[in-house]
Write a protein that holds these residues in place. Structure first.
Motif: not given
Lengths: 115, 114
Positions: A62-79
């Motif tokens: 599990f990985t969270i990517s966070f983009n403060k300027s865009a006010k967005q965040f996402s969850l990536h589930i690998m495999d």
């Protein structure tokens, strides 16, 4: 200003694939962003969380990517695995003082992983 | 180490009745929050208790009230039940008020109002 918008509503992936769920928020005072996993008939379980001082956090598959300027965040589930099939919720809280206690949730994403 | 526990698991009530739901926080946690989760929706914050006081409240009417006991356990009371109160009621605990964003949820109480 308190909304957290989550997409997609549902997601189907094949075993071994990457699942990606996105969230956007409006309240710039939010500074804690957790993801929860919920199985039918159960309460949400805390998966992983991030604060805005980092752009990415990884825990196992599990990985969270966070983009403060865009006010967005996402969850990536690998495999992705069939056992990952559940509803996933993003959430946000913050604003100082007691506001940390109020989690604002997205609408949820139903993930189905086909074997 | 027991996690967050809630009772009862399921409950069926009639419109106009009153209901009390109970929650025991995770060991070492002193802050309890309550959420309402309608079918197919994300949880909605009802209120939070710390040091036996309501510290924050979401957009819920006064029919929803709560209490926290000296042992940190908590109750949620709903008066004059409406059909729309049918939902999964979740209790969450956290280590302290400052770290209250890190919340651990119980299994919930499924309330059905007929």
């Amino acid at each position: 200003q308190q909304q957290v918008k989550q997409s997609p509503q549902s997601l189907i992936v094949q075993k071994g694939g990457i699942s990606i769920i996105n969230c956007a928020y409006e309240n710039t005072a939010f500074d804690y962003f957790p993801w929860y996993q919920q199985f039918p008939g159960k309460g949400p379980a805390l998966l992983i969380a991030i604060r805005p001082d980092v752009s990415e956090k990884k825990e196992g598959r599990f990985t969270i990517s966070f983009n403060k300027s865009a006010k967005q965040f996402s969850l990536h589930i690998m495999d992705s695995q069939p056992g990952d099939s559940a509803t996933y919720f993003c959430a946000a809280s913050g604003g100082g003082g007691t506001s940390y206690g109020k989690l604002t949730f997205g609408q949820g994403t139903i993930l189905t992983v086909h074997p | 180490d027991a996690g967050v526990t809630q009772s009862p698991t399921h409950l069926i009530k009639t419109r106009g009745q009153q209901v009390t739901l109970r929650c025991s926080p995770k060991s070492g946690h002193d802050t309890v929050s309550w959420y309402q989760q309608a079918l197919g929706q994300g949880p909605q914050f009802i209120f939070q208790y710390y040091e036996e006081e309501e510290r924050q409240r979401g957009n819920f009417p006064d029919r929803f009230s709560g209490h926290q006991f000296p042992n940190y356990s908590s109750e949620l009371n709903v008066n004059a039940l409406l059909l729309g109160d049918s939902a999964l009621y979740l209790c969450a605990s956290s280590p302290d008020l400052a770290g209250a964003g890190e919340q651990y949820f119980g299994p919930g109480t499924r309330l059905t109002v007929t």
